[in-house]
Design a protein around this motif. Structure first.
Motif, PDB file in Angstrom:
ATOM      1  N   LEU A  44      30.239  36.758  43.254  1.00 54.71           N
ATOM      2  CA  LEU A  44      31.105  36.821  42.078  1.00 54.71           C
ATOM      3  C   LEU A  44      31.643  38.232  41.857  1.00 54.71           C
ATOM      4  O   LEU A  44      32.831  38.423  41.566  1.00 54.71           O
ATOM      5  CB  LEU A  44      30.323  36.363  40.842  1.00 54.71           C
ATOM      6  N   GLY A  45      30.774  39.222  41.986  1.00 56.57           N
ATOM      7  CA  GLY A  45      31.215  40.607  41.794  1.00 56.57           C
ATOM      8  C   GLY A  45      32.254  41.022  42.805  1.00 56.57           C
ATOM      9  O   GLY A  45      33.227  41.717  42.472  1.00 56.57           O
ATOM     10  N   TRP A  46      32.080  40.595  44.053  1.00 57.82           N
ATOM     11  CA  TRP A  46      33.051  40.961  45.098  1.00 57.82           C
ATOM     12  C   TRP A  46      34.403  40.312  44.830  1.00 57.82           C
ATOM     13  O   TRP A  46      35.459  40.974  44.913  1.00 57.82           O
ATOM     14  CB  TRP A  46      32.519  40.526  46.454  1.00 57.82           C
ATOM     15  N   ALA A  47      34.417  39.015  44.489  1.00 58.86           N
ATOM     16  CA  ALA A  47      35.678  38.326  44.236  1.00 58.86           C
ATOM     17  C   ALA A  47      36.352  38.859  42.972  1.00 58.86           C
ATOM     18  O   ALA A  47      37.574  39.073  42.949  1.00 58.86           O
ATOM     19  CB  ALA A  47      35.430  36.819  44.100  1.00 58.86           C
ATOM     20  N   TYR A  48      35.564  39.095  41.926  1.00 61.00           N
ATOM     21  CA  TYR A  48      36.143  39.557  40.663  1.00 61.00           C
ATOM     22  C   TYR A  48      36.681  40.979  40.806  1.00 61.00           C
ATOM     23  O   TYR A  48      37.770  41.294  40.302  1.00 61.00           O
ATOM     24  CB  TYR A  48      35.078  39.497  39.570  1.00 61.00           C
ATOM     25  N   ALA A  49      35.932  41.835  41.484  1.00 65.35           N
ATOM     26  CA  ALA A  49      36.413  43.201  41.698  1.00 65.35           C
ATOM     27  C   ALA A  49      37.689  43.204  42.537  1.00 65.35           C
ATOM     28  O   ALA A  49      38.607  44.010  42.299  1.00 65.35           O
ATOM     29  CB  ALA A  49      35.328  44.040  42.372  1.00 65.35           C
ATOM     30  N   GLY A  50      37.775  42.306  43.510  1.00 69.72           N
ATOM     31  CA  GLY A  50      38.993  42.216  44.307  1.00 69.72           C
ATOM     32  C   GLY A  50      40.201  41.820  43.477  1.00 69.72           C
ATOM     33  O   GLY A  50      41.282  42.404  43.620  1.00 69.72           O
ATOM     34  N   LEU A 270      34.537  35.933  32.877  1.00 73.31           N
ATOM     35  CA  LEU A 270      34.968  36.585  34.111  1.00 73.31           C
ATOM     36  C   LEU A 270      35.865  35.664  34.930  1.00 73.31           C
ATOM     37  O   LEU A 270      36.858  36.105  35.517  1.00 73.31           O
ATOM     38  CB  LEU A 270      33.746  36.999  34.938  1.00 73.31           C
ATOM     39  N   ALA A 271      35.512  34.374  34.957  1.00 76.74           N
ATOM     40  CA  ALA A 271      36.318  33.421  35.720  1.00 76.74           C
ATOM     41  C   ALA A 271      37.721  33.278  35.129  1.00 76.74           C
ATOM     42  O   ALA A 271      38.723  33.292  35.856  1.00 76.74           O
ATOM     43  CB  ALA A 271      35.616  32.062  35.760  1.00 76.74           C
ATOM     44  N   LEU A 327      51.597  41.815  33.738  1.00 76.66           N
ATOM     45  CA  LEU A 327      50.325  42.364  34.213  1.00 76.66           C
ATOM     46  C   LEU A 327      49.407  42.725  33.052  1.00 76.66           C
ATOM     47  O   LEU A 327      48.181  42.662  33.186  1.00 76.66           O
ATOM     48  CB  LEU A 327      50.596  43.592  35.083  1.00 76.66           C
ATOM     49  N   ALA A 328      49.990  43.123  31.907  1.00 75.94           N
ATOM     50  CA  ALA A 328      49.148  43.420  30.743  1.00 75.94           C
ATOM     51  C   ALA A 328      48.526  42.143  30.181  1.00 75.94           C
ATOM     52  O   ALA A 328      47.359  42.148  29.746  1.00 75.94           O
ATOM     53  CB  ALA A 328      49.971  44.124  29.669  1.00 75.94           C
ATOM     54  N   ASP A 329      49.289  41.050  30.180  1.00 73.23           N
ATOM     55  CA  ASP A 329      48.758  39.777  29.677  1.00 73.23           C
ATOM     56  C   ASP A 329      47.823  39.111  30.673  1.00 73.23           C
ATOM     57  O   ASP A 329      47.110  38.170  30.304  1.00 73.23           O
ATOM     58  CB  ASP A 329      49.911  38.811  29.365  1.00 73.23           C
ATOM     59  N   GLY A 330      47.810  39.577  31.910  1.00 72.26           N
ATOM     60  CA  GLY A 330      47.005  38.943  32.947  1.00 72.26           C
ATOM     61  C   GLY A 330      45.589  39.463  33.023  1.00 72.26           C
ATOM     62  O   GLY A 330      45.019  39.525  34.119  1.00 72.26           O
ATOM     63  N   ARG A 331      45.006  39.822  31.877  1.00 70.66           N
ATOM     64  CA  ARG A 331      43.621  40.277  31.881  1.00 70.66           C
ATOM     65  C   ARG A 331      43.088  40.327  30.457  1.00 70.66           C
ATOM     66  O   ARG A 331      43.860  40.392  29.501  1.00 70.66           O
ATOM     67  CB  ARG A 331      43.493  41.660  32.519  1.00 70.66           C
ATOM     68  N   PHE A 332      41.754  40.288  30.327  1.00 69.56           N
ATOM     69  CA  PHE A 332      41.096  40.560  29.062  1.00 69.56           C
ATOM     70  C   PHE A 332      40.824  42.058  29.010  1.00 69.56           C
ATOM     71  O   PHE A 332      40.031  42.571  29.809  1.00 69.56           O
ATOM     72  CB  PHE A 332      39.786  39.786  28.941  1.00 69.56           C
ATOM     73  N   ALA A 333      41.463  42.743  28.077  1.00 67.61           N
ATOM     74  CA  ALA A 333      41.301  44.196  28.001  1.00 67.61           C
ATOM     75  C   ALA A 333      39.845  44.584  27.743  1.00 67.61           C
ATOM     76  O   ALA A 333      39.394  45.640  28.178  1.00 67.61           O
ATOM     77  CB  ALA A 333      42.202  44.766  26.905  1.00 67.61           C
ATOM     78  N   ALA A 334      39.102  43.723  27.049  1.00 65.58           N
ATOM     79  CA  ALA A 334      37.709  44.039  26.743  1.00 65.58           C
ATOM     80  C   ALA A 334      36.838  44.077  27.996  1.00 65.58           C
ATOM     81  O   ALA A 334      35.749  44.661  27.987  1.00 65.58           O
ATOM     82  CB  ALA A 334      37.150  43.016  25.757  1.00 65.58           C
ATOM     83  N   LEU A 335      37.309  43.458  29.082  1.00 67.36           N
ATOM     84  CA  LEU A 335      36.517  43.420  30.319  1.00 67.36           C
ATOM     85  C   LEU A 335      36.909  44.529  31.285  1.00 67.36           C
ATOM     86  O   LEU A 335      36.402  44.549  32.417  1.00 67.36           O
ATOM     87  CB  LEU A 335      36.697  42.057  30.995  1.00 67.36           C
ATOM     88  N   THR A 338      34.282  46.402  33.808  1.00 67.19           N
ATOM     89  CA  THR A 338      33.039  45.646  33.977  1.00 67.19           C
ATOM     90  C   THR A 338      32.800  45.203  35.420  1.00 67.19           C
ATOM     91  O   THR A 338      31.664  44.858  35.763  1.00 67.19           O
ATOM     92  CB  THR A 338      33.043  44.397  33.085  1.00 67.19           C
ATOM     93  N   ALA A 339      33.836  45.192  36.251  1.00 66.58           N
ATOM     94  CA  ALA A 339      33.693  44.674  37.616  1.00 66.58           C
ATOM     95  C   ALA A 339      32.589  45.375  38.413  1.00 66.58           C
ATOM     96  O   ALA A 339      31.808  44.705  39.103  1.00 66.58           O
ATOM     97  CB  ALA A 339      35.030  44.764  38.356  1.00 66.58           C
ATOM     98  N   PRO A 340      32.446  46.711  38.352  1.00 65.09           N
ATOM     99  CA  PRO A 340      31.380  47.347  39.150  1.00 65.09           C
ATOM    100  C   PRO A 340      29.971  47.001  38.705  1.00 65.09           C
ATOM    101  O   PRO A 340      29.016  47.271  39.452  1.00 65.09           O
ATOM    102  CB  PRO A 340      31.655  48.854  38.944  1.00 65.09           C
ATOM    103  N   PHE A 341      29.815  46.408  37.520  1.00 64.28           N
ATOM    104  CA  PHE A 341      28.478  46.137  36.998  1.00 64.28           C
ATOM    105  C   PHE A 341      28.037  44.697  37.208  1.00 64.28           C
ATOM    106  O   PHE A 341      26.922  44.337  36.830  1.00 64.28           O
ATOM    107  CB  PHE A 341      28.429  46.465  35.494  1.00 64.28           C
TER     108      PHE A 341
END
Length: 374
Positions: A44-50, A270-271, A327-335, A338-341
């Motif tokens: 999960l961390g590898w896919a999410y960080a990618g 995260l998903a 690109l700004a709407d394509g993410r949760f700013a609160a996250l 978090t990908a490296p953790f």
């Protein structure tokens, strides 16, 4: 042998507590659950960080570079049309000079090219090619300056202007009254030596890399499948283990196992964040294609001369704003951040699970050892 291996994997991943000794069940869980936690959060961390890294690359490097290249291309063509129109006035252009629009567009094109160099989106070879383009722009402005100096001599003026036009476009299109700022069809192959040809080539290579980063490859899809299966097995395994401890050991709630299950609550967020990022990346690919194919000098001039008519969907500035918003709407700013953790969190959860099950198993063995209670 394959059937036996399958049975062993099923026993560790999904064991039955019926007709199983406590010692054997705890031993199996001590191996399976930490391993599932490591595999699940690692994938999960590898896919999410990618996904997050690809969005950051598009937002901070590739998209701004494409916007600047499109703006530089349009600005140079507008400057060419403006110079031709001014120089048609003959000696008046020699005395009064070229228009402010010409000077503004040349300065804007130079600034945009410099910003592309600093964007970090180009390879070393492409940066060298962009330096060549910048040098050609300097030579081009020198030719326009010579044409202005010969404004009173139509022959010399037209010769310098024709040479400047050939430096800008390999296949130049004559300006007309209805289209004083014509586009410049780009050449390919060995004939692509003009300024616009080189800029168009850089745009094409950068768009290809952008599309490649926006698409999930086989590695990303495999990581998502592995993470999904491992997370489902981990959640079910923790639930069954807690039920086993409550039924066999009379432990109402295992605090360590409950704490180890808490990171699973973050998985849906995260998903969804990764899906938003992927959707935004695909939208950005379409907008990048529009930057290269739909923008043109006439559109830019209409947007400049009629600012109150509303944003033109084909204008460079409009597409830049749409890319930024997408690109700004394509993410949760609160996250953010978090990908490296994700993977370290899985390692901590695995350690907590292993420590708790090891403690339960050791206490059980001490209690059941003959003479231990005496």
């Amino acid at each position: 042998m394959t059937a036996e291996l399958g049975r062993r994997v099923r026993r560790y991943a999904w064991p039955s507590s019926a007709d199983r000794r406590n010692r054997g069940y705890l031993r199996d869980r001590l191996v399976a659950l930490p391993l599932l936690a490591v595999v699940a959060f690692g994938a999960l961390g590898w896919a999410y960080a990618g996904a997050r890294d690809d969005s950051a690359y598009l937002r901070d490097r590739a998209a701004p570079a494409l916007v600047d290249l499109a703006d530089a291309r349009a600005s140079l063509l507008i400057a060419q049309g403006e110079a031709e129109r001014n120089l048609d006035e003959g000696r008046a252009a020699e005395l009064s000079g070229l228009s402010d629009r010409y000077r503004t567009r040349i300065a804007r094109a130079t600034q945009s090219l410099n910003q592309v160099t600093r964007s970090g989106a180009l390879t070393v070879a492409e940066e060298q090619e962009l330096r060549v383009v910048s040098a050609l722009v300097v030579d081009y402005t020198s030719r326009i300056g010579r044409a202005q100096g010969h404004a009173g001599d139509p022959v010399l003026r037209d010769a310098e202007l024709s040479y400047a036009r050939s430096m800008l476009c390999s296949r130049a299109t004559d300006a007309t009254r209805t289209n004083p700022y014509p586009a410049c069809p780009a050449a390919t192959g060995s004939a692509a030596t003009s300024i616009v040809d080189r800029v168009t080539g850089l745009e094409g290579r950068l768009r290809a890399r952008l599309a490649d980063r926006a698409a999930w490859g086989a590695g990303g899809i495999t990581a998502v499948v592995v993470a999904a299966l491992a997370l489902v097995l981990l959640a079910a395994g923790l639930w069954r283990t807690v039920a086993f401890l409550r039924r066999r050991f009379r432990i109402r709630l295992s605090i360590p196992l409950a704490a180890a299950a808490l990171p699973l609550l973050a998985v849906p967020f995260l998903a969804v964040d990764a899906l938003l990022a992927l959707h935004a990346q695909h939208e950005t690919v379409a907008l990048a294609d529009a930057l290269a194919e739909r923008t043109s000098p006439p559109v830019e001039m209409i947007a400049e001369e009629r600012p109150f008519a509303g944003p033109d969907p084909r204008a460079v500035e409009t597409l830049r704003v749409r890319i930024d918003e997408t690109l700004a709407d394509g993410r949760f700013a609160a996250l953010d951040g978090t990908a490296p953790f994700v993977f370290p969190t899985g390692l901590v959860a695995a350690a907590v699970i292993a420590g708790a099950l090891h403690t339960y198993r050791r206490e059980y063995l001490v209690v059941t050892r003959p003479g231990a209670l005496a």
